[in-house]
Design a protein around this motif. Structure first.
Motif, PDB file in Angstrom:
ATOM      1  N   ALA A 126       0.813  -1.073   0.081  1.00 50.61           N
ATOM      2  CA  ALA A 126       0.068  -0.071  -0.161  1.00 50.61           C
ATOM      3  C   ALA A 126       0.986   1.224   0.171  1.00 50.61           C
ATOM      4  N   PHE A 127       0.533   2.070  -0.986  1.00 49.18           N
ATOM      5  CA  PHE A 127       1.373   3.174  -1.205  1.00 49.18           C
ATOM      6  C   PHE A 127       0.364   4.203  -0.906  1.00 49.18           C
ATOM      7  N   ILE A 128       0.361   5.153   0.318  1.00 47.20           N
ATOM      8  CA  ILE A 128      -0.619   5.928   0.940  1.00 47.20           C
ATOM      9  C   ILE A 128       0.233   7.443   1.274  1.00 47.20           C
ATOM     10  N   THR A 163       2.216  11.239  -8.895  1.00 48.28           N
ATOM     11  CA  THR A 163       3.345  11.683  -9.456  1.00 48.28           C
ATOM     12  C   THR A 163       4.248  10.379  -9.677  1.00 48.28           C
ATOM     13  N   THR A 164       4.385   9.746  -8.387  1.00 47.42           N
ATOM     14  CA  THR A 164       5.489   8.514  -8.479  1.00 47.42           C
ATOM     15  C   THR A 164       4.984   7.393  -9.228  1.00 47.42           C
ATOM     16  N   ILE A 165       3.469   7.197  -9.354  1.00 45.44           N
ATOM     17  CA  ILE A 165       3.142   6.112 -10.003  1.00 45.44           C
ATOM     18  C   ILE A 165       3.299   6.409 -11.518  1.00 45.44           C
ATOM     19  N   THR A 221      -2.744   2.412  -4.189  1.00 42.62           N
ATOM     20  CA  THR A 221      -2.800   3.571  -3.392  1.00 42.62           C
ATOM     21  C   THR A 221      -4.348   3.642  -3.291  1.00 42.62           C
ATOM     22  N   SER A 222      -4.957   4.001  -1.930  1.00 41.82           N
ATOM     23  CA  SER A 222      -6.296   3.800  -1.474  1.00 41.82           C
ATOM     24  C   SER A 222      -6.348   4.858  -0.520  1.00 41.82           C
ATOM     25  N   ALA A 252       3.546   1.875   2.819  1.00 39.62           N
ATOM     26  CA  ALA A 252       4.596   2.904   2.659  1.00 39.62           C
ATOM     27  C   ALA A 252       3.864   4.119   2.627  1.00 39.62           C
ATOM     28  N   ILE A 253       4.009   5.213   3.678  1.00 38.53           N
ATOM     29  CA  ILE A 253       3.288   6.364   3.684  1.00 38.53           C
ATOM     30  C   ILE A 253       4.036   7.403   3.319  1.00 38.53           C
ATOM     31  N   VAL A 254       3.785   8.378   2.541  1.00 36.73           N
ATOM     32  CA  VAL A 254       4.134   9.383   1.943  1.00 36.73           C
ATOM     33  C   VAL A 254       3.497  10.667   2.315  1.00 36.73           C
ATOM     34  N   ASN A 255       4.373  11.629   2.685  1.00 37.13           N
ATOM     35  CA  ASN A 255       3.556  13.219   3.027  1.00 37.13           C
ATOM     36  C   ASN A 255       4.467  14.062   2.398  1.00 37.13           C
ATOM     37  N   ARG A 256       3.869  14.981   1.527  1.00 32.71           N
ATOM     38  CA  ARG A 256       4.520  16.140   1.086  1.00 32.71           C
ATOM     39  C   ARG A 256       5.888  15.757   0.231  1.00 32.71           C
ATOM     40  N   GLY A 257       5.655  14.672  -0.707  1.00 32.91           N
ATOM     41  CA  GLY A 257       6.773  14.255  -1.407  1.00 32.91           C
ATOM     42  C   GLY A 257       7.817  13.278  -0.929  1.00 32.91           C
ATOM     43  N   GLU A 258       7.507  13.010   0.564  1.00 37.78           N
ATOM     44  CA  GLU A 258       8.890  12.297   1.430  1.00 37.78           C
ATOM     45  C   GLU A 258       8.021  11.131   1.977  1.00 37.78           C
ATOM     46  N   LEU A 259       9.035   9.804   1.915  1.00 39.27           N
ATOM     47  CA  LEU A 259       8.673   8.521   2.401  1.00 39.27           C
ATOM     48  C   LEU A 259       8.735   8.808   3.846  1.00 39.27           C
ATOM     49  N   VAL A 260       7.647   8.940   4.729  1.00 31.40           N
ATOM     50  CA  VAL A 260       7.771   9.017   6.280  1.00 31.40           C
ATOM     51  C   VAL A 260       7.950   7.694   7.085  1.00 31.40           C
ATOM     52  N   LEU A 261       7.240   6.627   6.223  1.00 31.47           N
ATOM     53  CA  LEU A 261       7.298   5.277   6.948  1.00 31.47           C
ATOM     54  C   LEU A 261       7.035   4.345   6.054  1.00 31.47           C
ATOM     55  N   ASP A 262       7.660   3.039   6.431  1.00 34.30           N
ATOM     56  CA  ASP A 262       7.651   1.644   5.699  1.00 34.30           C
ATOM     57  C   ASP A 262       7.632   0.657   6.315  1.00 34.30           C
ATOM     58  N   ILE A 263       6.659  -0.138   6.693  1.00 41.95           N
ATOM     59  CA  ILE A 263       6.655  -0.876   7.499  1.00 41.95           C
ATOM     60  C   ILE A 263       5.455  -2.021   7.303  1.00 41.95           C
TER      61      ILE A 263
END
Length: 333
Positions: free
Chosen positions: A56-58, A67-69, A215-216, A230-241
């Protein structure tokens, strides 16, 4: 070690956006000498996804997900960084990659509006150059699996949203993709339609090992389809677990639903808040940083006559929302 389906290093995308002009003179000047500013949509993302993985890329709107996709599918060129999907650079080998990936966008259709699904699939078989015998076998399998037989010859414009989404998924799977990009695949669907789509995606992953990049904004999609987030916020990867670890590490409360044998006033317990109390029903929230869940339950059972009890986590969307806003009371270990 499993092979990587996607490998992203330092991926970055900057767009130039025209500055709005002020006043009549400013607008006239902007016609001949417009001024631009840089907007960094994706800020150096690093990500690796193994073959067969469910990711999940959220993130919130504007986080850089789409944009990443678009870069991973070869639609956009990055400003900087590298990416490989199934071993190839997407924007350099877009035509080759398109035959090995599938895409489903909840708000954009790949079906011909006035044609029935049967005709759309026929056209796609020629686009992807699928051998005739393979196409017939694959189409029959997917039509049966996704249960679209009854509207196979109905024009797409007459289908419900749930029916159309099932056809979208079949269209994206006809050429046996190794990676499936899903952008809001259950948007607008009712509860039963969403559940059916999730079941089918998990079934395909088990049987064919398709790597799924989802993405959802639906928390249930993330919980029931994916094993990693994988959680992104403001263009940055903030968490991946892993999804389970996300809930374990960031979950600070539990929700208790009680069915009482007789209505009564709930006791005051430290760290326990009443969310809803009506008749025989009682819903409580326990702050586990203040009181262990077993002690809270012991206090409740000491004074209440309980017929039934359910202890659950808050919805995943609440956890993710708290991570976005930085309101979590504790930090991960």
């Amino acid at each position: 070690m499993p092979a990587l389906a996607l490998e992203v290093t330092g991926l970055r995308k900057v767009f130039q956006v025209a500055e709005p002009a002020r006043g009549f003179a400013g607008r006239v000047k902007a016609l001949f000498r417009p001024e631009y500013r840089d907007v960094e949509a994706v800020k150096g993302i690093d990500l690796a996804v193994e073959e067969g993985e469910l990711l999940a890329f959220i993130g919130p709107n504007g986080a850089g997900k789409s944009t990443t996709i678009k870069m991973l599918t070869g639609i956009l060129h990055p400003t900087a960084g590298q990416a490989r999907v199934l071993g190839v650079v997407p924007w350099e080998h877009r035509s080759e990659l398109s035959r090995r990936i599938g895409t489903v966008f909840g708000q954009r259709s790949q079906l011909w509006y006035h044609l029935p699904p049967r005709d759309t699939f026929e056209l796609l078989s020629h686009v992807y150059e699928i051998p005739r015998a393979d196409f017939r076998q694959r189409a029959a399998d997917l039509v049966g699996r996704f249960e679209i037989d009854e509207f196979y010859d109905t024009p797409v414009r007459k289908l419900s949203l749930g029916q159309r989404m099932r056809c979208e998924l079949v269209a994206s799977l006809l050429h046996r993709p190794r990676v499936l990009f899903l952008d809001e695949p259950t948007i607008g669907l009712d509860v039963l339609a969403r559940a059916r789509v999730r079941e089918l995606l998990l079934e395909l992953n088990r049987q064919e090992g398709i790597t799924t990049f989802l993405t959802s904004h639906e928390a249930d999609d993330i919980e029931q389809i994916c094993r990693r987030v994988a959680i992104v916020n403001r263009g940055e990867l903030v968490l991946d677990i892993p999804v389970n670890e996300l809930k374990h590490r960031f979950l600070q409360v539990k929700v208790i639903d009680l069915r009482l044998n007789e209505p009564c006033q709930p006791p005051a317990v430290e760290g326990v808040q009443v969310l809803k109390h009506k008749g025989h029903g009682l819903k409580l929230e326990v702050d586990t940083t203040r009181v262990p869940i077993d002690r809270a339950l012991a206090e409740l059972f000491r004074t209440l006559s309980v017929a039934d009890i359910v202890v659950s986590d808050p919805p995943l969307e609440e956890i993710i929302g708290a991570i976005y806003s930085g309101e979590m009371p504790g930090e991960p270990p």
